[in-house]
Design a protein around this motif. Structure first.
Motif, PDB file in Angstrom:
ATOM      1  N   HIS A 187       0.840  -1.192   0.000  1.00 52.33           N
ATOM      2  CA  HIS A 187       0.000   0.000   0.000  1.00 52.33           C
ATOM      3  C   HIS A 187       0.880   1.248   0.000  1.00 52.33           C
ATOM      4  O   HIS A 187       1.140   1.858   1.025  1.00 52.33           O
ATOM      5  CB  HIS A 187      -0.936  -0.012   1.217  1.00 52.33           C
ATOM      6  CG  HIS A 187      -1.940  -1.117   1.180  1.00 52.33           C
ATOM      7  ND1 HIS A 187      -1.617  -2.432   1.422  1.00 52.33           N
ATOM      8  CD2 HIS A 187      -3.272  -1.099   0.901  1.00 52.33           C
ATOM      9  CE1 HIS A 187      -2.702  -3.188   1.305  1.00 52.33           C
ATOM     10  NE2 HIS A 187      -3.714  -2.403   0.995  1.00 52.33           N
ATOM     11  N   GLY A 188       1.365   1.617  -1.171  1.00 52.66           N
ATOM     12  CA  GLY A 188       2.216   2.795  -1.314  1.00 52.66           C
ATOM     13  C   GLY A 188       1.436   4.010  -1.776  1.00 52.66           C
ATOM     14  O   GLY A 188       0.220   3.958  -1.999  1.00 52.66           O
ATOM     15  N   GLU A 189       2.144   5.113  -1.936  1.00 51.33           N
ATOM     16  CA  GLU A 189       1.522   6.341  -2.433  1.00 51.33           C
ATOM     17  C   GLU A 189       1.283   6.228  -3.937  1.00 51.33           C
ATOM     18  O   GLU A 189       2.040   5.579  -4.660  1.00 51.33           O
ATOM     19  CB  GLU A 189       2.411   7.554  -2.144  1.00 51.33           C
ATOM     20  CG  GLU A 189       2.537   7.893  -0.669  1.00 51.33           C
ATOM     21  CD  GLU A 189       3.288   9.198  -0.447  1.00 51.33           C
ATOM     22  OE1 GLU A 189       3.529   9.911  -1.444  1.00 51.33           O
ATOM     23  OE2 GLU A 189       3.630   9.474   0.708  1.00 51.33           O
ATOM     24  N   ASN A 190       0.216   6.871  -4.389  1.00 50.35           N
ATOM     25  CA  ASN A 190      -0.130   6.936  -5.811  1.00 50.35           C
ATOM     26  C   ASN A 190      -0.144   5.554  -6.475  1.00 50.35           C
ATOM     27  O   ASN A 190       0.566   5.312  -7.458  1.00 50.35           O
ATOM     28  CB  ASN A 190       0.838   7.856  -6.556  1.00 50.35           C
ATOM     29  CG  ASN A 190       0.868   9.252  -5.991  1.00 50.35           C
ATOM     30  OD1 ASN A 190      -0.183   9.834  -5.735  1.00 50.35           O
ATOM     31  ND2 ASN A 190       2.058   9.799  -5.795  1.00 50.35           N
ATOM     32  N   PRO A 191      -0.942   4.629  -5.982  1.00 49.21           N
ATOM     33  CA  PRO A 191      -1.001   3.300  -6.610  1.00 49.21           C
ATOM     34  C   PRO A 191      -1.554   3.410  -8.024  1.00 49.21           C
ATOM     35  O   PRO A 191      -2.428   4.247  -8.300  1.00 49.21           O
ATOM     36  CB  PRO A 191      -1.960   2.535  -5.702  1.00 49.21           C
ATOM     37  CG  PRO A 191      -2.821   3.576  -5.081  1.00 49.21           C
ATOM     38  CD  PRO A 191      -1.922   4.771  -4.883  1.00 49.21           C
ATOM     39  N   PRO A 192      -1.042   2.591  -8.945  1.00 45.89           N
ATOM     40  CA  PRO A 192      -1.587   2.616 -10.310  1.00 45.89           C
ATOM     41  C   PRO A 192      -3.038   2.171 -10.319  1.00 45.89           C
ATOM     42  O   PRO A 192      -3.475   1.401  -9.455  1.00 45.89           O
ATOM     43  CB  PRO A 192      -0.690   1.637 -11.062  1.00 45.89           C
ATOM     44  CG  PRO A 192      -0.114   0.756 -10.003  1.00 45.89           C
ATOM     45  CD  PRO A 192       0.024   1.601  -8.774  1.00 45.89           C
ATOM     46  N   GLY A 193      -3.794   2.658 -11.283  1.00 43.48           N
ATOM     47  CA  GLY A 193      -5.194   2.278 -11.390  1.00 43.48           C
ATOM     48  C   GLY A 193      -5.346   0.792 -11.660  1.00 43.48           C
ATOM     49  O   GLY A 193      -4.462   0.142 -12.226  1.00 43.48           O
ATOM     50  N   VAL A 194      -6.460   0.246 -11.235  1.00 47.47           N
ATOM     51  CA  VAL A 194      -6.729  -1.176 -11.418  1.00 47.47           C
ATOM     52  C   VAL A 194      -7.117  -1.442 -12.875  1.00 47.47           C
ATOM     53  O   VAL A 194      -7.945  -0.736 -13.455  1.00 47.47           O
ATOM     54  CB  VAL A 194      -7.863  -1.629 -10.474  1.00 47.47           C
ATOM     55  CG1 VAL A 194      -8.294  -3.059 -10.776  1.00 47.47           C
ATOM     56  CG2 VAL A 194      -7.412  -1.497  -9.021  1.00 47.47           C
ATOM     57  N   LYS A 195      -6.499  -2.465 -13.456  1.00 39.04           N
ATOM     58  CA  LYS A 195      -6.833  -2.869 -14.818  1.00 39.04           C
ATOM     59  C   LYS A 195      -8.078  -3.742 -14.813  1.00 39.04           C
ATOM     60  O   LYS A 195      -8.371  -4.422 -13.834  1.00 39.04           O
ATOM     61  CB  LYS A 195      -5.661  -3.655 -15.428  1.00 39.04           C
ATOM     62  CG  LYS A 195      -4.367  -2.872 -15.528  1.00 39.04           C
ATOM     63  CD  LYS A 195      -3.249  -3.767 -16.047  1.00 39.04           C
ATOM     64  CE  LYS A 195      -1.929  -3.012 -16.101  1.00 39.04           C
ATOM     65  NZ  LYS A 195      -0.818  -3.903 -16.543  1.00 39.04           N
ATOM     66  N   SER A 196      -8.788  -3.744 -15.906  1.00 35.71           N
ATOM     67  CA  SER A 196      -9.950  -4.619 -16.024  1.00 35.71           C
ATOM     68  C   SER A 196      -9.491  -6.040 -16.346  1.00 35.71           C
ATOM     69  O   SER A 196      -8.358  -6.268 -16.794  1.00 35.71           O
ATOM     70  CB  SER A 196     -10.893  -4.128 -17.120  1.00 35.71           C
ATOM     71  OG  SER A 196     -10.307  -4.335 -18.390  1.00 35.71           O
ATOM     72  N   PHE A 197     -10.369  -6.995 -16.111  1.00 40.17           N
ATOM     73  CA  PHE A 197     -10.083  -8.398 -16.408  1.00 40.17           C
ATOM     74  C   PHE A 197      -9.682  -8.568 -17.872  1.00 40.17           C
ATOM     75  O   PHE A 197      -8.733  -9.289 -18.189  1.00 40.17           O
ATOM     76  CB  PHE A 197     -11.320  -9.228 -16.073  1.00 40.17           C
ATOM     77  CG  PHE A 197     -11.170 -10.709 -16.304  1.00 40.17           C
ATOM     78  CD1 PHE A 197     -10.121 -11.415 -15.752  1.00 40.17           C
ATOM     79  CD2 PHE A 197     -12.111 -11.396 -17.055  1.00 40.17           C
ATOM     80  CE1 PHE A 197      -9.990 -12.792 -15.958  1.00 40.17           C
ATOM     81  CE2 PHE A 197     -11.993 -12.762 -17.265  1.00 40.17           C
ATOM     82  CZ  PHE A 197     -10.931 -13.459 -16.709  1.00 40.17           C
ATOM     83  N   GLY A 198     -10.369  -7.867 -18.762  1.00 43.72           N
ATOM     84  CA  GLY A 198     -10.067  -7.975 -20.185  1.00 43.72           C
ATOM     85  C   GLY A 198      -8.698  -7.441 -20.559  1.00 43.72           C
ATOM     86  O   GLY A 198      -8.077  -7.917 -21.516  1.00 43.72           O
ATOM     87  N   GLU A 199      -8.196  -6.466 -19.810  1.00 39.88           N
ATOM     88  CA  GLU A 199      -6.913  -5.852 -20.140  1.00 39.88           C
ATOM     89  C   GLU A 199      -5.724  -6.762 -19.877  1.00 39.88           C
ATOM     90  O   GLU A 199      -4.638  -6.538 -20.411  1.00 39.88           O
ATOM     91  CB  GLU A 199      -6.730  -4.554 -19.347  1.00 39.88           C
ATOM     92  CG  GLU A 199      -7.593  -3.404 -19.808  1.00 39.88           C
ATOM     93  CD  GLU A 199      -7.351  -2.165 -18.977  1.00 39.88           C
ATOM     94  OE1 GLU A 199      -6.582  -1.293 -19.444  1.00 39.88           O
ATOM     95  OE2 GLU A 199      -7.913  -2.066 -17.865  1.00 39.88           O
ATOM     96  N   ILE A 200      -5.894  -7.770 -19.029  1.00 35.20           N
ATOM     97  CA  ILE A 200      -4.759  -8.644 -18.721  1.00 35.20           C
ATOM     98  C   ILE A 200      -4.900 -10.001 -19.406  1.00 35.20           C
ATOM     99  O   ILE A 200      -4.282 -10.987 -18.996  1.00 35.20           O
ATOM    100  CB  ILE A 200      -4.593  -8.825 -17.198  1.00 35.20           C
ATOM    101  CG1 ILE A 200      -5.804  -9.532 -16.586  1.00 35.20           C
ATOM    102  CG2 ILE A 200      -4.355  -7.487 -16.525  1.00 35.20           C
ATOM    103  CD1 ILE A 200      -5.518 -10.102 -15.207  1.00 35.20           C
ATOM    104  N   GLY A 201      -5.676 -10.039 -20.473  1.00 36.38           N
ATOM    105  CA  GLY A 201      -5.933 -11.276 -21.199  1.00 36.38           C
ATOM    106  C   GLY A 201      -4.709 -12.131 -21.490  1.00 36.38           C
ATOM    107  O   GLY A 201      -4.738 -13.351 -21.294  1.00 36.38           O
TER     108      GLY A 201
END
Length: 211
Positions: A187-201
């Motif tokens: 849990h750091g500062e400025n975490p990257p946004g969560v990718k959708s299930f489809g984006e990590i296909g």
């Protein structure tokens, strides 16, 4: 994405299972697993068994962003598990709630753990940090509800974080509800946004094959 790959046997039980992503066509098979939990247990606080169309809509809504996985052997679905939003507010983006259901006659074969392990790896790839489980809990185990789910989550590294007393009423009895939690990232500062299930296909197939 609907990747179906061979996987390891469940030792001593003769089941060779594979994991894949769910489709809306699985709704009837899922309902055949879920319906006994609704009708005969307090594992779920739902009173009425959903219609096929409603269950298919649930699958569709989940997969807009999160994984819904299936465990099957010889073309027969043995269980399923999925992630859903923990809360709608933007600050909760990095947290999800998990659910798992295994066919009543296939419990204690390690199927639920396999599904959860694959879910966790996929959710890590998406950028999720916190896993939560909302679990019905009896004051004293009875014919409708045991503490099996709490024990299952403890074995997978979840910790108890809260209890709501007598908040669910089913079968003319009051049941508690507990929240359990597991952190799977920093849990750091400025975490990257969560990718959708489809984006990590591209990575999903490898995760499912390894599990």
């Amino acid at each position: 994405m609907n990747t179906c790959t061979p996987s390891k046997s469940l030792t001593g039980h003769g089941h060779r299972i594979s994991l894949r992503a769910a489709t809306e066509r699985d709704a009837d098979a899922f309902l055949s697993i879920y319906a006994p939990y609704v009708a005969k247990t307090a594992v779920t606080f739902e009173y009425e068994i959903p219609a096929t169309e409603e269950f298919a809509a649930r699958i569709r809504r989940v997969q807009e962003k999160y994984p819904w996985l299936v465990a099957e052997a010889d073309g027969k679905i043995l269980g399923y598990a999925y992630a859903a939003p923990f809360h709608e507010r933007a600050a909760y983006e990095w947290a999800v709630e998990l659910s798992v259901y295994v066919a009543p006659d296939k419990k204690r074969l390690g199927i639920g753990a396999r599904l959860y392990e694959a879910l966790e790896l996929i959710l890590k790839e998406q950028g999720i940090l916190n896993l939560y489980a909302c679990i019905a809990c009896p004051e004293k185990e009875d014919e409708y509800l045991a503490a099996d789910s709490v024990r299952f989550h403890e074995k997978l590294g979840f910790q108890m974080v809260g209890k709501f007393h007598r908040c669910g009423y089913k079968f003319h009895r009051w049941y508690h509800m507990v929240w359990m939690e597991k952190h799977i990232g920093l849990h750091g500062e400025n975490p990257p946004g969560v990718k959708s299930f489809g984006e990590i296909g591209p990575v999903i197939g490898g995760i499912l094959e390894g599990n």
